[in-house]
Write a protein that holds these residues in place. Structure first.
Motif, mmCIF file in Angstrom:
data_model
loop_
_atom_site.group_PDB
_atom_site.id
_atom_site.type_symbol
_atom_site.label_atom_id
_atom_site.label_comp_id
_atom_site.label_asym_id
_atom_site.label_seq_id
_atom_site.Cartn_x
_atom_site.Cartn_y
_atom_site.Cartn_z
ATOM 1 N N LYS A 14 0.860 -1.184 0.000
ATOM 2 C CA LYS A 14 0.000 0.000 0.000
ATOM 3 C C LYS A 14 0.898 1.236 0.000
ATOM 4 O O LYS A 14 1.806 1.359 0.822
ATOM 5 C CB LYS A 14 -0.899 0.026 1.237
ATOM 6 N N THR A 15 0.671 2.133 -0.971
ATOM 7 C CA THR A 15 1.445 3.376 -1.008
ATOM 8 C C THR A 15 1.047 4.254 0.177
ATOM 9 O O THR A 15 -0.128 4.384 0.508
ATOM 10 C CB THR A 15 1.202 4.137 -2.326
ATOM 11 N N GLU A 29 -2.870 0.185 -4.030
ATOM 12 C CA GLU A 29 -2.861 -0.869 -3.015
ATOM 13 C C GLU A 29 -3.165 -2.170 -3.707
ATOM 14 O O GLU A 29 -3.974 -2.231 -4.647
ATOM 15 C CB GLU A 29 -3.896 -0.567 -1.938
ATOM 16 N N GLY A 30 -2.500 -3.245 -3.282
ATOM 17 C CA GLY A 30 -2.753 -4.520 -3.929
ATOM 18 C C GLY A 30 -2.392 -5.688 -3.052
ATOM 19 O O GLY A 30 -1.503 -5.590 -2.204
ATOM 20 N N GLU A 31 -3.102 -6.799 -3.263
ATOM 21 C CA GLU A 31 -2.803 -8.040 -2.551
ATOM 22 C C GLU A 31 -2.926 -9.190 -3.529
ATOM 23 O O GLU A 31 -3.893 -9.273 -4.305
ATOM 24 C CB GLU A 31 -3.754 -8.246 -1.371
ATOM 25 N N ARG A 110 2.329 -4.249 -12.106
ATOM 26 C CA ARG A 110 3.455 -3.391 -11.737
ATOM 27 C C ARG A 110 3.055 -2.506 -10.567
ATOM 28 O O ARG A 110 2.044 -1.814 -10.602
ATOM 29 C CB ARG A 110 3.887 -2.528 -12.927
ATOM 30 N N VAL A 111 3.871 -2.501 -9.523
ATOM 31 C CA VAL A 111 3.623 -1.698 -8.330
ATOM 32 C C VAL A 111 4.000 -0.241 -8.628
ATOM 33 O O VAL A 111 4.971 0.024 -9.345
ATOM 34 C CB VAL A 111 4.450 -2.247 -7.146
ATOM 35 N N PRO A 112 3.246 0.754 -8.111
ATOM 36 C CA PRO A 112 3.500 2.162 -8.421
ATOM 37 C C PRO A 112 4.926 2.607 -8.093
ATOM 38 O O PRO A 112 5.508 2.217 -7.076
ATOM 39 C CB PRO A 112 2.475 2.906 -7.561
ATOM 40 N N PHE A 113 5.450 3.453 -8.975
ATOM 41 C CA PHE A 113 6.809 3.987 -8.862
ATOM 42 C C PHE A 113 6.768 5.370 -8.208
ATOM 43 O O PHE A 113 5.885 6.181 -8.474
ATOM 44 C CB PHE A 113 7.419 4.107 -10.265
#
Length: 448
Positions: A14-15, A29-31, A110-113
């Motif tokens: 989670k950002t 946010e991701g799971e 892809r997870v946020p940069f």
């Protein structure tokens, strides 16, 4: 590019806070359940080729090693100190995502940069569940005009470079068994060796004494991409990322001088070289200088217009060592460095403890006259101490016994006079050594 691969049972992120002033990706946010997680660090030298190779490695791990149906690309700027700037890193991550999706039939996320994130990960724990990969750039060797050249053979085929350059990197260091042994003595590839730094400073001082100016060392001075890579090619079979980021003083040090001073400086550094030993190849407004040793020629300088880059120091030192080693091997003599170049001029060896006080006083006297002295006190046999000096190529080995102490003399062995020693008054030795050092502009430079 650096990659950590995990076969995970679960990943949650989670950002929380911006890591960049304007993150290029929105918060998120991701799971995810069972998946491959690739923690990715984009480095300054990465390009499209490294992206493609990285994608292939990630997909191979997911498909052929752990057989997982989901890949998570996680930007992670903690695997290298040589990071790409954020805009470039983000672009290459997007390109990596595209390449992975081309090769992979499963899901790719892809997870946020550009964000600090909360992270929870549970790794499966089998032998293949944690792997790392380093993807190195294979850059263009150099650019002349508008055309890039990836191999020396390609440039030679189009007559951009002389044929002798193709022979140097692979065969030069195998020129003779003796040469290889001598290079090992100086620990050429151990960057922390103080001897390297002192020799580097001596060469630096030599050039400064000729130019009369403080030298400037900077990147891409000639404004010709890869000129440094061309010079590095003299000591490496492959130009890789390491040649740009390494910390070795010999490999990263180049000297920038006025072109008009080039010939004189090279002849001064390579003292004793005849004119035919310094080769010059011209291409357009570039001049490539080579030092010819036996049947091999090493690139040692590149000129463009009014500026010349000399280096790297590793090549300069190797060619000097090579010349002395190969020539000595042919003549059955002991090889040696020019006296002005070696950071230790004289090894002072007392025969026993009975003359230690006298020898210490003598060492102080010599140092006071500007001579670099290494005092090898008793503790080992005199033979062991003499061999120690010989292994380090110290020009003068000076032995002091009770007779010498009583008469104000010393027993002198000059490295270049194999099998000969001479008893001299201390004053005569001082005059000889200081005269040589003064002539070369290094007298009194105590470098240790």
């Amino acid at each position: 590019m650096r990659i950590l691969l995990f076969h995970a049972e679960r990943l949650y992120y989670k950002t929380l806070k911006k890591a960049l002033k304007k993150p290029p990706d929105p918060p998120g946010e991701g799971e995810y359940g069972p998946c491959v997680v690739a923690f990715i660090t984009i480095e300054a030298s990465d390009n499209n080729e490294t992206v493609k190779e990285a994608a292939s490695n990630i997909v191979d791990y997911a498909v052929n090693q752990v057989r997982e149906e989901t890949i998570i690309l996680y930007p992670y700027a903690h695997l290298s100190s040589d990071l790409a700037k954020p805009p470039k890193a983000h672009k290459l991550l997007l390109d990596l995502e595209t390449e992975v999706k081309k090769l992979y039939n499963g899901q790719v996320h892809r997870v946020p940069f550009g964000w600090y994130k909360r992270l929870e990960i549970s790794v499966k724990g089998h032998p293949l569940s944690e792997l790392s990969r380093t993807i190195k750039t294979k850059p263009t060797l150099f650019i002349l005009g508008e055309k890039p050249y990836k191999t020396v053979k390609e440039a030679i085929a189009e007559k951009v470079l002389p044929e002798w350059i193709d022979n140097t990197p692979r065969v030069f260091l195998n020129a003779s068994k003796l040469l290889r042994q001598k290079l090992e003595v100086f620990e050429i590839n151990k960057c922390t060796n103080w001897l390297h730094q002192e020799i580097a400073r001596r060469i630096h001082r030599k050039i400064e004494s000729i130019t009369g100016t403080l030298l400037q060392l900077k990147e891409n001075t000639l404004d010709v991409k890869g000129v440094d890579a061309l010079l590095y090619y003299a000591t490496r079979d492959e130009v890789s990322q390491g040649v740009y980021t390494g910390k070795c003083v010999l490999e990263e040090t180049f000297y920038v001088i006025n072109t008009g001073e080039t010939q004189g400086i090279l002849e001064a550094i390579y003292e004793g070289f005849r004119q035919e030993n310094l080769v010059v190849y011209e291409y357009g407004d570039l001049k490539i200088y080579g030092a010819k040793v036996a049947d091999y020629t090493m690139p040692i300088a590149v000129s463009k217009n009014d500026k010349t880059v000399i280096g790297p120091l590793k090549t300069i030192l190797e060619t000097i060592l090579a010349r002395e080693s190969i020539q000595a091997e042919k003549e059955g003599k002991t090889p040696y460095l020019p006296i002005w170049l070696h950071p230790i001029t004289l090894a002072l060896i007392p025969v026993s403890g009975k003359v230690i006080d006298y020898t210490r006083t003598l060492a102080q006297e010599l140092a006071g006259r500007g001579i670099n002295v290494e005092l090898l006190e008793p503790g080992q046999s005199i033979g062991t101490r003499i061999r120690h000096a010989a292994k380090r190529w110290i020009p003068y080995t000076v032995v002091v016994g009770e007779r010498e102490a009583a008469t104000g003399t010393v027993t002198v062995r000059r490295r270049w006079e194999t099998g000969r020693q001479e008893v001299l008054p201390v004053t005569s030795l001082v005059d000889e050594v200081t005269g040589i050092l003064r002539y070369h502009g290094v007298l009194g430079r105590i470098l240790r």
